[in-house]
Structures are given as C-alpha cells and as structure tokens.
Design an enzyme around this catalytic site. Sequence first.
Site, PDB file in Angstrom:
ATOM      1  N   LYS A  16       0.738  -1.182   0.092  1.00 28.37           N
ATOM      2  CA  LYS A  16      -0.104  -0.215  -0.052  1.00 28.37           C
ATOM      3  C   LYS A  16       0.878   1.158   0.033  1.00 28.37           C
ATOM      4  CE  LYS A  16       0.976   1.700   3.995  1.00 28.37           C
ATOM      5  NZ  LYS A  16       1.445   2.578   4.942  1.00 28.37           N
ATOM      6  N   GLY A 146       3.901  -4.060   4.238  1.00 29.09           N
ATOM      7  CA  GLY A 146       4.175  -5.454   3.693  1.00 29.09           C
ATOM      8  C   GLY A 146       3.730  -6.453   4.819  1.00 29.09           C
ATOM      9  N   ALA A 149       0.050  -6.548   4.690  1.00 28.83           N
ATOM     10  CA  ALA A 149      -0.361  -7.320   3.566  1.00 28.83           C
ATOM     11  C   ALA A 149      -0.468  -8.742   3.722  1.00 28.83           C
ATOM     12  CB  ALA A 149       0.267  -6.841   2.349  1.00 28.83           C
ATOM     13  N   ASP A 181      -3.033  -1.490   9.451  1.00 27.70           N
ATOM     14  CA  ASP A 181      -3.109  -1.527   8.133  1.00 27.70           C
ATOM     15  C   ASP A 181      -4.085  -2.678   7.588  1.00 27.70           C
ATOM     16  OD1 ASP A 181      -2.456   1.164   7.616  1.00 27.70           O
ATOM     17  OD2 ASP A 181      -0.250   0.451   7.318  1.00 27.70           O
TER      18      ASP A 181
END
Length: 340
Positions: A16, A146, A149, A181
């Site tokens: 992102k 990362g 994710a 996130d």
Amino acid sequence: MERGPGSSIRVRVPAKINLHLGVGPRRPDGYHDVVSVLQTVGLHDTLELILDGDGHWAHPAARRRMRASLTLAGSEGEGTARGVPEGADNLVLVAARRLMAHLGIDGGPEGERTPQGHDGAASTDDGPWTRMRLTKRIPVAAGMAGGSADAAAALVGLNRLWGADLDVTTLRDVAALVGSDVPFCIEGGTALATGTGTSVARVLNGTTTYWVVGIDRSPLSTADVYAAFDTLAPPAPTSPDAVLHALRTGDLGELAHSLHNDLEPAAIALRPELAGRRDAMLDVGALGSLVSGSGPTVLGLARDAEDARRIAAAVADVFDVVEVAAAPAGGPEVTAQRTS
Ligand code: ATP
C-alpha cells in the site's frame, strides 16, 4: 466448501501507499488517530497455503484443532526479506492465530513448528496442519505495509482453505486485531481510513496512477518514526478532501499538489537523506513526491507508465532499488487453487 488434505491455495497480495496521511497527537493509550487515504500498489508478496494431514481431517473433531506453520521462501530481490521473523511473531502466524480464536479452533502452543518426518515432509501424526510459505517482494519496514498485506493474505487464504466462509466485514474485524493497516489490506483498492486506521471506507477512484518507488534497503521502524513524531511540534490539521477529489476526477496535477504525509518530517529527522531523495524525484520530472507512510520508501508520481520508467531510470543511482508500480492494484488475489 469443505476441503480436505492436499488442498492448496496461493494468494498474491499488494503493498500500500498513503496519498494523504494526517496524524493526531499521541493518545493516552499510546496510539495515534489518523486520517489516511490509502491505495494498493503493484508490488506483491505471495503466500502459499497447503492443508496437510491424513484421515484426521475428515473427522469432525479435527476441525476444532489445527496447527499452522510458516517458512520463508528465498527472496526474489536480494535482501528484501531481511528482518522478517520466521516464527510466531510473523504477522502471517499472528493472523492465523486470531482467525483460529475466532473460529474456536485450538491452534496448539504458540510458535510450534511443523514436525518433520524422515523425508523432510511434515509429519501427519498430529492431525491437520496448515503449512504456509511466504515469498517477499514488498520491501520490509519500508512504509508499504508488507507485514499487514501478508496478514491479510493469511486471513483471506485460510478463510478459503478451511472453508470458513466468513464475510468481508467479519474478516476485517479479525484483521483489526492484528494491526492498523490489515483491515484495509483485506480488500485493498482505494480507501479512507480513520480511527487508528482500522475503520475503512472505500472511496471512488477514477484513475490509474503510475509511481516510481524508491526503496532503501535499510529498514526504518514505524515505532521509531512515531516516537520522533511525538517530539516534533504537532502539525496543523489537514484534510484529505483535495486528494479524494483528485482521485475521483483523475486530475493528476491536483493529486500531485495535494499529496501529504504528516510522518514525513519525523522520517526525515531520522533519515535526513530522504529530503534529497524526494527532491531528486522532482528534479527529474515527477509531478509530486513524498515519503511513503513511515518511510524510508520515497514515491514519485509520474504522468503515465512510460514517464514512470523514464523517471525510474533517472533516479536509479539515488536508491538501492527502484521499481515502477501502478495504483490501485486491487486486493488479495487467489492465483492458484487445488481442492481435494
Ligand atoms: P507499516 O505497516 O507500519 O507501514 P512497514 O511497511 O513499515 O509497516 P513491514 O514490512 O510491515 O513494515 O514490517 C515491519 C516489521 O514487522 C518488520 O521489521 C518485521 O519485524 C515485522 N514483521 C512481521 N511479519 C512480517 C512480514 N510478514 N513481513 C514483513 N515484516 C514482518
């Protein structure tokens, strides 16, 4: 759908970027409220998930019990996986444990690893195992989420592999227990995040943008950047409206001018060279440039894909690695699936 031993799935998950990141003062609980416009960008990690175990899996009681393990594949870009924990601290396993808790599955002792048979394959003596293998391409501790994710890849992949069939809202709720996130990463795309970042609303986006991603192989800890932020004068409150408007209309000039990151001064205080790297992007014609999230990745906004390749070549000497990536890049994508 029920799945048995030998079933496998592969999930490809994007990094992102933050186009707007407004950060409030440190709260008494240590967190910061944020207002953030996020987009996924075309740099991907891949998580492979395999269900292992013999007839235990077919027995209903086995569903209350599941062991999960993780190995890291050799990184595709030299050094990109440095600093990624292989054990229980990896966000893939943190996410797996959160999902097991939600589903009422006993995941066994924390940090337990797959028992090995004489041939090196996982032993099936101990009931069902889910073996996961992570290939990193997203730079680590680089402000590109990362780890978040990867956690989202685990939640989406395990939900599918285990046939749990949780809906997106429930998956996002579990994701919020893993990290700020992670809820965004469950669906990806373009979104506005508020609260500590876990309240996510999808927003309209009318354009594909091309970014030059300037990567520094030396990680910068998000916690350190927030600690530096707390020592600086609080920034004046800003609004994400201009970025949201630019995304809706596809006005690249407006987008370039409205890019904003409240963590940038703190990241630059810790890594003064980031200011020069941002200027280097602008000097060779990027429409706009900013530090990505908590850094040290520096982003340059290009006019189109060809312009991005030109800028990337021009700043190749300024960064350890330079990539070109398009945004938004969708969300976690199941790229291979085998059901048995
Ligand atoms: P943020 O989400 O705060 O922007 P980041 O993008 O800067 O984070 P990550 O790559 O997510 O940074 O890694 C931050 C730290 O999380 C790493 O230094 C590492 O110790 C830990 N970590 C745990 N799991 C993972 C994972 N799967 N991939 C990368 N880092 C991980």
